[in-house]
Design an enzyme around this catalytic site. Structure first.
Site, PDB file in Angstrom:
ATOM      1  N   ASP A  61      -7.911  -5.289  -0.252  1.00  0.00           N
ATOM      2  CA  ASP A  61      -8.382  -6.157  -1.339  1.00  0.00           C
ATOM      3  C   ASP A  61      -8.024  -7.629  -1.138  1.00  0.00           C
ATOM      4  OD1 ASP A  61      -9.533  -4.122  -2.983  1.00  0.00           O
ATOM      5  OD2 ASP A  61      -7.510  -3.421  -3.377  1.00  0.00           O
ATOM      6  N   HIS A  74       0.853  -1.192   0.000  1.00  0.00           N
ATOM      7  CA  HIS A  74       0.000   0.000   0.000  1.00  0.00           C
ATOM      8  C   HIS A  74       0.881   1.231   0.000  1.00  0.00           C
ATOM      9  CE1 HIS A  74      -3.127   2.861   1.093  1.00  0.00           C
ATOM     10  NE2 HIS A  74      -3.966   1.940   0.659  1.00  0.00           N
TER      11      HIS A  74
HETATM   12  N1  CMC Z   1       4.246  -7.774  -4.740  1.00  0.00           N
HETATM   13  C1  CMC Z   1       5.603  -7.747  -4.843  1.00  0.00           C
HETATM   14  N2  CMC Z   1       6.356  -6.640  -4.679  1.00  0.00           N
HETATM   15  C2  CMC Z   1       5.712  -5.510  -4.389  1.00  0.00           C
HETATM   16  C3  CMC Z   1       4.315  -5.452  -4.264  1.00  0.00           C
HETATM   17  C4  CMC Z   1       3.577  -6.643  -4.436  1.00  0.00           C
HETATM   18  N3  CMC Z   1       2.251  -6.637  -4.309  1.00  0.00           N
HETATM   19  N4  CMC Z   1       3.931  -4.192  -3.982  1.00  0.00           N
HETATM   20  C5  CMC Z   1       5.053  -3.466  -3.943  1.00  0.00           C
HETATM   21  N5  CMC Z   1       6.134  -4.259  -4.188  1.00  0.00           N
HETATM   22  C6  CMC Z   1       7.553  -3.848  -4.168  1.00  0.00           C
HETATM   23  C7  CMC Z   1       7.919  -3.083  -5.422  1.00  0.00           C
HETATM   24  O1  CMC Z   1       8.394  -3.935  -6.428  1.00  0.00           O
HETATM   25  C8  CMC Z   1       8.982  -2.148  -4.888  1.00  0.00           C
HETATM   26  O2  CMC Z   1      10.172  -2.899  -4.729  1.00  0.00           O
HETATM   27  P1  CMC Z   1      11.617  -2.187  -4.969  1.00  0.00           P
HETATM   28  O3  CMC Z   1      11.715  -1.135  -3.910  1.00  0.00           O
HETATM   29  O4  CMC Z   1      12.585  -3.296  -4.818  1.00  0.00           O
HETATM   30  O5  CMC Z   1      11.558  -1.629  -6.361  1.00  0.00           O
HETATM   31  C9  CMC Z   1       8.507  -1.785  -3.482  1.00  0.00           C
HETATM   32  O6  CMC Z   1       7.708  -2.928  -3.083  1.00  0.00           O
HETATM   33  C10 CMC Z   1       7.650  -0.533  -3.411  1.00  0.00           C
HETATM   34  O7  CMC Z   1       6.559  -0.682  -4.323  1.00  0.00           O
HETATM   35  P2  CMC Z   1       5.941   0.475  -5.199  1.00  0.00           P
HETATM   36  O8  CMC Z   1       5.305  -0.119  -6.391  1.00  0.00           O
HETATM   37  O9  CMC Z   1       6.981   1.539  -5.413  1.00  0.00           O
HETATM   38  O10 CMC Z   1       4.869   1.040  -4.195  1.00  0.00           O
HETATM   39  P3  CMC Z   1       3.683   2.012  -4.558  1.00  0.00           P
HETATM   40  O11 CMC Z   1       3.349   2.752  -3.335  1.00  0.00           O
HETATM   41  O12 CMC Z   1       3.987   2.818  -5.768  1.00  0.00           O
HETATM   42  O13 CMC Z   1       2.486   1.014  -4.966  1.00  0.00           O
HETATM   43  C11 CMC Z   1       0.726  -0.551  -4.738  1.00  0.00           C
HETATM   44  C12 CMC Z   1       1.516   0.586  -4.073  1.00  0.00           C
HETATM   45  C13 CMC Z   1      -0.492  -0.841  -3.886  1.00  0.00           C
HETATM   46  C14 CMC Z   1       0.249  -0.105  -6.122  1.00  0.00           C
HETATM   47  C15 CMC Z   1       1.649  -1.811  -4.847  1.00  0.00           C
HETATM   48  O14 CMC Z   1       1.988  -2.250  -3.559  1.00  0.00           O
HETATM   49  C16 CMC Z   1       0.983  -2.950  -5.635  1.00  0.00           C
HETATM   50  O15 CMC Z   1       1.104  -3.003  -6.857  1.00  0.00           O
HETATM   51  N6  CMC Z   1       0.257  -3.893  -4.937  1.00  0.00           N
HETATM   52  C17 CMC Z   1      -0.462  -4.929  -5.629  1.00  0.00           C
HETATM   53  C18 CMC Z   1      -1.805  -4.408  -6.135  1.00  0.00           C
HETATM   54  C19 CMC Z   1      -2.779  -4.156  -5.012  1.00  0.00           C
HETATM   55  O16 CMC Z   1      -2.986  -4.992  -4.138  1.00  0.00           O
HETATM   56  N7  CMC Z   1      -3.452  -2.979  -5.047  1.00  0.00           N
HETATM   57  C20 CMC Z   1      -4.446  -2.599  -4.060  1.00  0.00           C
HETATM   58  C21 CMC Z   1      -3.986  -1.436  -3.242  1.00  0.00           C
HETATM   59  S1  CMC Z   1      -4.943  -1.139  -1.746  1.00  0.00           S
HETATM   60  C22 CMC Z   1      -6.540  -0.692  -2.175  1.00  0.00           C
HETATM   61  C23 CMC Z   1      -6.705   0.261  -3.300  1.00  0.00           C
HETATM   62  O17 CMC Z   1      -6.026   1.289  -3.434  1.00  0.00           O
HETATM   63  O18 CMC Z   1      -7.566  -0.012  -4.111  1.00  0.00           O
END
Ligand code: CMC
Length: 428
Positions: free
Chosen positions: A364, A307
């Protein structure tokens, strides 16, 4: 605590005011930055950018705190119906008995949709994603209610527009499902509760009226309450950006639906169940998927994990997990996907990749298992999220106008070609 922040550029000092929120969150007011320094800030994904003041929802990601209008989510989830929570989010206070009665009556009054609007559903192909239908139909409602094209100027106008939208979104969602399944539509029944009515419109058949079980009604209320608002997330920011051009509320929330659709946002609830199903069918251990999620050359991510704001735990996921257990037990259901989800969660809690990046189950992760138990089809999961998020979108849209915010218009740093002369076709 200092009330100024000083920035030094090329040896010259510039002072900016510090802003402190109710919960002591701090912010540097850079509204004059470009005029005084000629510079802008760079913050892709807006992770460090405050776009507005808001008194609707408070999130402390480090402590796992979520509050609607000051009330902890744990208490609202336990004690309030979705309609009560929606009132709180829209109007800022918990409703008194007569206020709730009047609000519920407005929701009942606005549940039916115009007959001419009903015909539009049959124009969509059977395979149309319900999120596309929802977004299109929400935009379309404004054609049948031209008065909502204006920004409401009186309280009564806002009351009407907000309840109209909050009520019709549920009717549209259910009709979209019925049409796509080739089943006759069920018109709203004014004698049912908000959630009961939705379940009736979804599942009643001409030969058998759907009987709304109090356990299911409660579970659905809780699901919607937990999704009702979440400050400046992607879809709510979209609603604000669209609304800032003075686009009407209906087109603004239709855009919010589109933003919510993506798998990194609301679409994650369906993606989680697809992932859990894949794991079940493949028979592979959870560790195989955990390794894939950690592999930077593999685009696979563990859906329902991580998140932008929560860096400890997502309080909604904890409440949902408990509710999933209660619901499955009450309905005497055994869902293999829950077992797989628990295995994944347990494995990630011991894994340094997930620990070091603060990746925990989000809202989710368990919500799809709850929706499955209620009988909601997979392609409707994100639509359910949209119904839940409607109060938050409307309240944020209203706040935007109450605060008379400027049109949203970020800047950029240009990295393209320098000025060059047009090349005629024969010389290219
Ligand atoms: N699985 C594996 N690695 C992950 C995941 C995941 N679900 N989420 C983040 N990471 C890693 C990412 O690769 C990065 O690693 P590094 O620092 O080595 O490059 C690090 O964690 C930070 O991730 P980010 O993508 O920069 O984080 P963000 O704040 O931009 O994205 C997120 C947040 C929710 C989009 C992301 O965690 C994600 O894609 N999660 C899976 C999709 C998901 O469950 N979304 C629902 C979010 S909550 C409810 C809503 O908003 O609807």
């Amino acid at each position: 605590m200092s009330d100024k922040a000083t920035l030094i550029i090329d040896g010259q000092k510039y002072d900016f005011d510090m802003i402190t929120g109710t919960e002591n969150e701090r912010c540097i007011d850079i509204q004059s930055l470009r005029d005084t320094t000629g510079c802008i800030t760079m913050d892709p994904g807006f992770a460090n950018t405050g776009s507005c003041y808001s008194s609707i929802t408070y999130v402390d990601g480090a402590k796992g705190i979520l509050r609607y209008r000051g009330y902890p989510i744990e208490e609202i989830a336990e004690k309030a119906s979705f309609v009560e929570a929606a009132y709180l989010i829209l109007y800022g206070e918990l409703p008194k008995a007569d206020q709730l009665k009047a609000f519920s009556a407005r929701l009942k009054e606005h549940a039916p949709i115009h007959t001419n609007l009903e015909h539009h559903f049959s124009g969509f192909p059977k395979s149309a994603p319900p999120m596309a239908i929802l977004s299109a139909m929400l935009n379309l409602i404004s054609c049948f209610h031209p008065e909502v094209l204006e920004v409401p100027t009186t309280g009564a106008e806002f009351d009407r527009t907000a309840s109209l939208l909050l009520s019709k979104v549920r009717t549209i969602a259910a009709f979209a499902y019925r049409m796509a399944s080739g089943k006759p539509i069920n018109h709203p029944n004014p004698h049912l509760t908000y959630c009961g009515n939705f379940l009736h419109m979804m599942f009643s058949d001409p030969y058998q009226e759907y009987e709304v079980s109090p356990v299911v009604d409660r579970a659905l209320n809780l699901f919607l309450v937990l999704h009702a608002d979440h400050e400046q997330n992607c879809s709510t920011s979209t609603v604000r950006v669209v609304g800032s051009s003075r686009a009407n509320l209906f087109s603004s929330v239709a855009a919010g639906v589109c933003a919510l659709w993506g798998p990194l946002h609301g679409g994650a609830n369906a993606a989680v169940i697809k992932m859990l199903e894949d794991i079940r069918q493949s028979g592979r251990p959870a560790s195989y998927y955990i390794d894939r999620a950690k592999d930077k050359n593999d685009p696979f991510r563990l859906m329902g994990f991580g998140h932008r704001v929560y860096k400890n735990f997502d309080p909604r996921s904890i409440i949902l997990k408990k509710q999933v257990y209660n619901l499955l037990e009450a309905l005497k259901l055994d869902d293999q996907l829950l077992e797989i989800a628990l295995q994944l969660e347990e494995a990630t809690l011991k894994d340094d990749y997930f620990i070091s990046r603060n990746l925990y189950p989000n809202v989710d992760f368990y919500s799809g298992i709850l929706l499955r138990a209620i009988g909601i089809p997979l392609n409707m999961y994100t639509v359910m999220f949209a119904i839940g998020r409607m109060p938050g979108w409307i309240a944020n849209w209203k706040e935007l106008h109450d605060h008379k915010l400027r049109i949203s218009r970020p800047r950029q740093i240009y990295t393209g070609s320098r000025a060059r002369t047009f090349v005629p076709m024969t010389e290219r």
